[in-house]
Enzyme design. Structure first.
Site, PDB file in Angstrom:
ATOM      1  N   SER A  45      -1.156   5.024 -38.757  1.00  0.00           N
ATOM      2  CA  SER A  45      -2.116   4.729 -37.701  1.00  0.00           C
ATOM      3  C   SER A  45      -3.503   4.384 -38.247  1.00  0.00           C
ATOM      4  CB  SER A  45      -2.163   5.922 -36.746  1.00  0.00           C
ATOM      5  OG  SER A  45      -2.642   5.496 -35.514  1.00  0.00           O
ATOM      6  N   HIS A  71       4.667   6.754 -31.395  1.00  0.00           N
ATOM      7  CA  HIS A  71       3.638   6.596 -32.422  1.00  0.00           C
ATOM      8  C   HIS A  71       3.616   7.834 -33.322  1.00  0.00           C
ATOM      9  CE1 HIS A  71      -0.095   4.998 -33.998  1.00  0.00           C
ATOM     10  NE2 HIS A  71      -0.695   6.160 -33.790  1.00  0.00           N
TER      11      HIS A  71
HETATM   12  C1  GTR Z   1      -5.458   5.560 -31.318  1.00  0.00           C
HETATM   13  C2  GTR Z   1      -6.134   4.285 -31.723  1.00  0.00           C
HETATM   14  C3  GTR Z   1      -5.262   3.521 -32.671  1.00  0.00           C
HETATM   15  C4  GTR Z   1      -4.648   4.386 -33.755  1.00  0.00           C
HETATM   16  C5  GTR Z   1      -4.336   5.796 -33.307  1.00  0.00           C
HETATM   17  C6  GTR Z   1      -4.148   6.826 -34.412  1.00  0.00           C
HETATM   18  O1  GTR Z   1      -6.192   6.279 -30.401  1.00  0.00           O
HETATM   19  O2  GTR Z   1      -6.398   3.540 -30.567  1.00  0.00           O
HETATM   20  O3  GTR Z   1      -5.994   2.444 -33.217  1.00  0.00           O
HETATM   21  O4  GTR Z   1      -5.433   4.404 -34.886  1.00  0.00           O
HETATM   22  O5  GTR Z   1      -5.301   6.322 -32.474  1.00  0.00           O
HETATM   23  O6  GTR Z   1      -4.845   6.839 -35.429  1.00  0.00           O
HETATM   24  O7  GTR Z   1      -3.300   7.703 -34.194  1.00  0.00           O
END
Ligand code: GTR
Length: 412
Positions: free
Chosen positions: A251, A393
């Site tokens: 991320s 995610h």
């Molecule tokens: C989210 C963000 C992403 C990603 C993510 C993370 O809130 O919008 O760009 O980086 O966090 O780091 O888990």
């Protein structure tokens, strides 16, 4: 001549809306003065121009100034993980007064008889979160997390030990003959807005400077700098094969891994896990997170110049397939997750696919075509790897297994 890249995408299982796939990417193989690039040598000449654009408009420039770094080994345990590994904790001091430092946690496989190849990545919650091993020092730094037993008032408790172990399959990594090194990213700069002066950036200010200039680094640049210093240490550790270090991140830390790998060719392999917007994803697709959204939620990640591209993706002098291309000819792996639409899995795939144009100049093979694969079907038998994992995610054992297999092809 601008190269029009208009793609007709096959509908993919993971997309819930039809993505906008008509956009014009900055061409990879044309120099700033408009000359077509046909050779690896031609790309190598152009490469600094591309890097400079990412510095100027996206991540900001990393200070050229070198500061003396002193590494101190805090602890060594040769019987960690039931004897399978040696655990080391190494502190890197960035200032004489010892006010600025980062703590590296390393696990190295025992009894392999040779220096270990290694994965290096930053972590989100403190080194102690990656494994329940009670020998790991608990970070005293501020963390983003606030609720729950693991964190109180934005600081880790004893209960934070191993809470992110699912993201760090240390035993599997060690069993496969690899080492692992990790650092809490908050050692370099806290991940909150207006945090730049709470991190290491002030060490680089000129007299009277109070914040980075609009084209100087933000948090991602600072975090990437920390990975570079970790690499400096790894080069001095005889138990590590510093020529076989993969930099990895999930991320926001996947964006950081890509930026570290783009700037520092010592990273022999680069892995972007669900890095999304400002990482691997093509920003011109405007799918999921966008420049405005990211600059609003995380104004401290990128350089101030990047804010000029809020709602102006098409005018950004680069797109992120060029970031992946900056890794060439070193192997690179990009991974997505099927429910992680915010990170634009299709955009992540396309970026990795487009970057193949540059790998081709080195007679290396990229991804097979413009259509992303189905879930849990890794693709890329050459220097670019990709998979989309079923699920959300995250970085999970499945992802690591693909990275280990990919690394084996180059490091074993
Ligand atoms: C989210 C963000 C992403 C990603 C993510 C993370 O809130 O919008 O760009 O980086 O966090 O780091 O888990």
């Amino acid at each position: 001549t601008a190269l029009a890249v208009v793609l007709t995408m096959a509908a993919t299982a993971q997309t819930t809306e039809i993505p906008d796939t008509s956009y014009q990417l900055p061409p990879l193989l044309i120099t700033q003065s408009g000359k077509a690039i046909h050779t690896a040598a031609g790309w190598e000449k152009h490469r600094p121009e591309v890097l400079a654009l990412f510095e100027k408009y996206v991540y900001g420039k990393t200070p050229a100034k070198k500061i003396p770094v002193r590494f101190v080994t805090l602890s060594v345990n040769t019987t960690a993980l039931n004897g399978a590994a040696t655990r080391k904790q190494v502190r890197a001091y960035f200032s004489k007064d010892e006010k600025y430092f980062m703590d590296m946690l390393l696990y190295l496989p025992n009894n392999t008889g040779k220096p270990a190849p290694l994965f290096l990545g930053l972590n989100f919650g403190g080194n102690q979160t990656i494994n329940a091993d009670t020998g790991i020092l608990i970070s005293k730094r501020w963390v983003r997390y606030e609720e729950g037993a693991a964190y109180k008032d934005h600081h880790a408790t004893e209960a934070s030990r191993g809470v992110q172990a699912g993201r760090w399959p240390v035993e599997e990594i060690i069993n496969r003959g690899y080492g692992l090194a990790t650092i809490y990213y908050g050692d370099l700069q806290p991940d909150s807005s207006n945090s730049i002066n709470a991190g290491i950036a002030p060490l680089f200010y000129k007299d009277g400077q109070t914040k980075p200039a609009p084209g100087e680094w933000g948090a991602i640049g600072v975090w990437a700098w920390g990975l570079g210093r970790a690499m400096d240490y790894l080069e001095t550790d005889p138990a590590v094969d510093a020529k076989r270090v993969a930099v990895i991140g999930h991320s926001r830390l996947g964006k950081t891994a890509l930026w570290a790998g783009a700037q520092d060719k010592r990273f022999a392999l680069v892995i972007s896990n669900n890095s999304g917007e400002g990482g691997a994803a093509i920003t011109r697709r405007k799918y999921g997170e966008t420049i405005t959204k990211i600059n609003t939620a995380f104004p401290h990640w990128f350089c101030d110049n990047y804010k000029a591209y809020n709602d102006r993706e098409d005018e950004l002098p680069v797109d992120f397939h060029e970031l992946v291309a900056l890794i060439a000819p070193r192997p690179v792996y990009v991974a997505s997750a099927s429910q992680d639409l915010w990170s634009d899995p299709t955009g992540e795939y396309l970026s990795a696919w487009h970057a193949g144009e540059v790998y081709k100049l080195y007679n290396l093979t990229g991804l097979p075509g413009a259509v992303p694969p189905t879930v849990n079907t890794p693709v890329g038998s050459g220097s670019i790897g990709y998979h989309i994992r079923e699920g959300g995610h995250d970085i999970q054992l499945y992802d690591w297994q693909q990275y280990l297999d990919f690394a084996d092809r180059f490091f074993k």
